[in-house]
Scaffold this motif. Structure first.
Motif, PDB file in Angstrom:
ATOM      1  N   ILE A  51       0.840  -1.205   0.000  1.00 29.69           N
ATOM      2  CA  ILE A  51       0.000   0.000   0.000  1.00 29.69           C
ATOM      3  C   ILE A  51       0.873   1.252   0.000  1.00 29.69           C
ATOM      4  O   ILE A  51       0.614   2.214  -0.736  1.00 29.69           O
ATOM      5  N   CYS A  52       1.917   1.226   0.804  1.00 28.74           N
ATOM      6  CA  CYS A  52       2.793   2.395   0.896  1.00 28.74           C
ATOM      7  C   CYS A  52       3.460   2.676  -0.451  1.00 28.74           C
ATOM      8  O   CYS A  52       3.680   3.827  -0.820  1.00 28.74           O
ATOM      9  N   GLY A  53       3.783   1.616  -1.171  1.00 26.79           N
ATOM     10  CA  GLY A  53       4.386   1.793  -2.488  1.00 26.79           C
ATOM     11  C   GLY A  53       3.455   2.537  -3.425  1.00 26.79           C
ATOM     12  O   GLY A  53       3.871   3.428  -4.173  1.00 26.79           O
ATOM     13  N   GLU A  54       2.162   2.197  -3.383  1.00 27.01           N
ATOM     14  CA  GLU A  54       1.189   2.881  -4.242  1.00 27.01           C
ATOM     15  C   GLU A  54       1.002   4.333  -3.817  1.00 27.01           C
ATOM     16  O   GLU A  54       0.906   5.231  -4.660  1.00 27.01           O
ATOM     17  N   LEU A  55       0.957   4.577  -2.508  1.00 32.47           N
ATOM     18  CA  LEU A  55       0.812   5.956  -2.034  1.00 32.47           C
ATOM     19  C   LEU A  55       2.052   6.779  -2.363  1.00 32.47           C
ATOM     20  O   LEU A  55       1.947   7.969  -2.683  1.00 32.47           O
ATOM     21  N   ALA A  56       3.218   6.147  -2.283  1.00 33.11           N
ATOM     22  CA  ALA A  56       4.454   6.862  -2.607  1.00 33.11           C
ATOM     23  C   ALA A  56       4.447   7.336  -4.051  1.00 33.11           C
ATOM     24  O   ALA A  56       4.899   8.449  -4.358  1.00 33.11           O
ATOM     25  N   ARG A  57       3.922   6.503  -4.941  1.00 33.83           N
ATOM     26  CA  ARG A  57       3.857   6.895  -6.354  1.00 33.83           C
ATOM     27  C   ARG A  57       2.893   8.057  -6.569  1.00 33.83           C
ATOM     28  O   ARG A  57       2.966   8.762  -7.574  1.00 33.83           O
ATOM     29  N   GLN A  58       1.978   8.254  -5.602  1.00 33.03           N
ATOM     30  CA  GLN A  58       1.026   9.368  -5.695  1.00 33.03           C
ATOM     31  C   GLN A  58       1.539  10.625  -4.994  1.00 33.03           C
ATOM     32  O   GLN A  58       0.834  11.614  -4.896  1.00 33.03           O
ATOM     33  N   ALA A  82       8.717  -4.445  -1.180  1.00 33.74           N
ATOM     34  CA  ALA A  82       9.464  -3.190  -1.057  1.00 33.74           C
ATOM     35  C   ALA A  82      10.251  -2.900  -2.320  1.00 33.74           C
ATOM     36  O   ALA A  82      10.283  -1.762  -2.808  1.00 33.74           O
ATOM     37  N   LEU A  83      10.892  -3.916  -2.867  1.00 31.89           N
ATOM     38  CA  LEU A  83      11.656  -3.727  -4.094  1.00 31.89           C
ATOM     39  C   LEU A  83      10.747  -3.350  -5.262  1.00 31.89           C
ATOM     40  O   LEU A  83      11.094  -2.506  -6.090  1.00 31.89           O
ATOM     41  N   ASN A  84       9.578  -3.978  -5.318  1.00 28.94           N
ATOM     42  CA  ASN A  84       8.628  -3.650  -6.384  1.00 28.94           C
ATOM     43  C   ASN A  84       8.154  -2.207  -6.247  1.00 28.94           C
ATOM     44  O   ASN A  84       8.043  -1.473  -7.242  1.00 28.94           O
ATOM     45  N   ALA A  85       7.868  -1.786  -5.021  1.00 27.70           N
ATOM     46  CA  ALA A  85       7.426  -0.410  -4.798  1.00 27.70           C
ATOM     47  C   ALA A  85       8.516   0.574  -5.212  1.00 27.70           C
ATOM     48  O   ALA A  85       8.247   1.588  -5.863  1.00 27.70           O
ATOM     49  N   LEU A  86       9.755   0.272  -4.841  1.00 31.21           N
ATOM     50  CA  LEU A  86      10.871   1.153  -5.210  1.00 31.21           C
ATOM     51  C   LEU A  86      11.074   1.162  -6.715  1.00 31.21           C
ATOM     52  O   LEU A  86      11.369   2.203  -7.317  1.00 31.21           O
ATOM     53  N   LEU A  87      10.879   0.019  -7.353  1.00 35.47           N
ATOM     54  CA  LEU A  87      11.053  -0.079  -8.797  1.00 35.47           C
ATOM     55  C   LEU A  87      10.054   0.823  -9.515  1.00 35.47           C
ATOM     56  O   LEU A  87      10.384   1.461 -10.526  1.00 35.47           O
ATOM     57  N   GLN A  88       8.830   0.891  -9.011  1.00 35.87           N
ATOM     58  CA  GLN A  88       7.807   1.744  -9.610  1.00 35.87           C
ATOM     59  C   GLN A  88       8.040   3.217  -9.296  1.00 35.87           C
ATOM     60  O   GLN A  88       7.674   4.098 -10.076  1.00 35.87           O
ATOM     61  N   MET A  89       8.683   3.472  -8.157  1.00 30.04           N
ATOM     62  CA  MET A  89       8.876   4.843  -7.699  1.00 30.04           C
ATOM     63  C   MET A  89      10.179   5.440  -8.225  1.00 30.04           C
ATOM     64  O   MET A  89      10.235   6.599  -8.627  1.00 30.04           O
ATOM     65  N   ASP A  90      11.236   4.623  -8.236  1.00 25.73           N
ATOM     66  CA  ASP A  90      12.569   5.120  -8.610  1.00 25.73           C
ATOM     67  C   ASP A  90      13.373   3.962  -9.194  1.00 25.73           C
ATOM     68  O   ASP A  90      14.193   3.343  -8.517  1.00 25.73           O
TER      69      ASP A  90
END
Length: 483
Positions: A126-133, A202-210
């Motif tokens: 969830i945090c990964g999706e919010l970070a992208r927003q 976490a890695l997937n979230a970071l991959l989408q974010m940076d």
């Protein structure tokens, strides 16, 4: 073969909670039968879970909220908070996801054991999706998780180097045996499934974010050679493959060549099909030439069939002719050639059929050609079907696939009276039965059932007519019974 990383990682990102107990508990929760019977929240919690399992997430969230608010001392409290957060997440939208994060924060404070594992993975997702927003707090949390993975990877790498030096100093003959296992982590490794899922999220979230920052971390993870990293590497190779860069191609090539785990190598080869780089084709060709690992070769055949390079089909055609290769692998090459619409492939397969000595491979050619309509293959298959010099089973298969690929009834129906072999006549009856809604096919089956001199063939026709709903068939069967 083992499950692909794609399936494993996708499940980690999309599935609901795992490892439910019979009472619907998340990992870490333990309830006795007596406790459940006495718990005043039991019926409400079960109703919430039922709504959740049906996909009624708004309804589920409403009931889980009541459990959390009304029964703070319930043994279901931690579990209800987890599923409340999960319901918010599945409803979607920024506000609901923020509510999910708030709920998971309270869960960690009040029920730390429940907050581990699935709940921690959910929070990261969830945090990964919010970070992208643009959520700064979640962006910082994702970055902190990435730093933790980097730090752990460096520490393990340092420990591994020290252990390797100690092994060399002691001249231990078995120094690499544990690191080269292809069957997964040794028995001495802790169960890291929960931790791996959280790290992968976490890695997937970071991959989408940076992505620029995530790819080097993924690369480092995939360079780990400690025995307990096998599961994490299997998941990480999929994530790496999702970024189409020259660095990705280099990393996948290294993994396919060097990773000590067979499944990680196979997955790297599989994803090379998506890398728009001729070096990937070179490596796939080299695997087919020199590897003794049939699973790896199988992945290479698939990857070549999917690669955009025009060389893929040429390499597959060459492999299909290799008599030293296994029948199974040659069959796979033939199958994939049939999936690529090409006049060159079409002509090659027809010519290959005449040179093959294996009936199994000939069947593969028949099937592959049947997949390519509008290229004259229906008539080619019919020619095989009427050729008395061919094996009877191959003739039957050719006739079947000709029927499936759209050969006209004007060619199939006259065939019945032209052939004398009973097995082939039976196959004609069967092929006609697959067109049970076609008037001409039904007419021919009725004619056979009425007039054929062979009682066994009449029985076959009657049997297949019995599967038709044509009103003429019903009347024919009634007349036959009353005769």
């Amino acid at each position: 073969m083992k499950a692909f990383a794609l399936i494993v990682v996708t499940a980690a990102f999309t599935a609901g909670p795992v490892a439910d107990s019979p009472t619907g508990a998340v990992r870490g929760a333990r309830y006795t039968a007596a406790t459940i019977m006495q718990d005043p929240a039991d019926s409400l919690y079960r109703a919430a879970r039922e709504s959740f399992n049906k996909g009624e997430f708004s309804r589920a969230a409403e009931i889980f909220e009541r459990v959390v608010e009304r029964y703070p001392n319930s043994s279901y409290q931690g579990n209800a908070m987890y599923f409340l957060a999960f319901s918010y997440y599945r409803i979607g939208g920024t506000e609901k996801m923020r509510s999910a994060i708030e709920t998971l924060t309270r869960l960690k404070a009040t029920h730390p054991n429940v907050a581990k594992g699935d709940a921690a993975t959910l929070r990261t997702r969830i945090c990964g999706e919010l970070a992208r927003q643009g959520d700064e707090a979640c962006a910082a949390e994702v970055s902190a998780s990435a730093r933790s993975i980097e730090r752990t990877t460096r520490e393990i790498e340092k420990s591994a180097k020290a252990a390797e030096k100690a092994e060399k100093d002691a001249e231990r003959a078995s120094r690499s045996s544990s690191r080269s296992s292809s069957s997964g982590a040794p028995a001495g490794c802790p169960n890291e499934n929960d931790e791996d899922d959280e790290r992968v999220a976490a890695l997937n979230a970071l991959l989408q974010m940076d992505a620029d920052r995530a790819v080097p971390i993924l690369t480092k993870v995939l360079e780990r050679r400690d025995a307990c990293s096998v599961g994490l590497r299997r998941k990480a190779v999929f994530l790496l493959s999702q970024k189409r860069t020259p660095e990705t191609a280099d990393a996948l090539l290294r993994i396919a060549r060097n990773d000590p785990d067979a499944e990680v190598r196979q997955q790297a080869v599989f994803w090379l099909s998506q890398v728009p780089d001729e070096r990937a084709v070179d490596m796939l060709q080299e695997i087919l030439r020199s590897s003794k690992d049939e699973e790896l070769q199988n992945k290479a055949l698939f990857a070549l069939s999917q690669h955009r390079s025009g060389r893929g089909s040429a390499i597959l055609r060459d492999f299909a002719t290799r008599t030293e290769a296994s029948t199974e692998l040659r069959g796979q090459a033939i199958f994939w050639l049939g999936q690529r619409a090409s006049t060159e492939n079409n002509e090659f397969l027809r010519g290959l059929y005449t040179r093959l000595t294996s009936d199994e491979l000939k069947e593969k050619v028949l099937f592959s050609l049947s997949q390519r309509r509008g290229m004259g293959n229906e008539q080619w298959l019919m020619n095989i079907a009427v050729n008395d010099r061919e094996d009877i089973e191959l003739r039957k298969k050719a006739l079947f696939w000709a029927g499936q690929s759209g050969a006209g009834l004007d060619a199939i129906i006259p065939l019945y009276s032209r052939i004398s072999n009973r097995e082939m006549k039976e196959q004609v009856i069967f092929v006609l039965s697959q067109r049970h809604n076609n008037t001409a096919a039904v007419d021919k089956l009725i004619d056979i059932a009425k007039n054929d001199k062979d009682p066994e063939l009449r029985k076959k026709a009657i049997f297949w007519l019995g599967q038709s709903r044509d009103p003429r068939v019903q009347q024919f069967l009634v007349d036959l019974i009353n005769r």
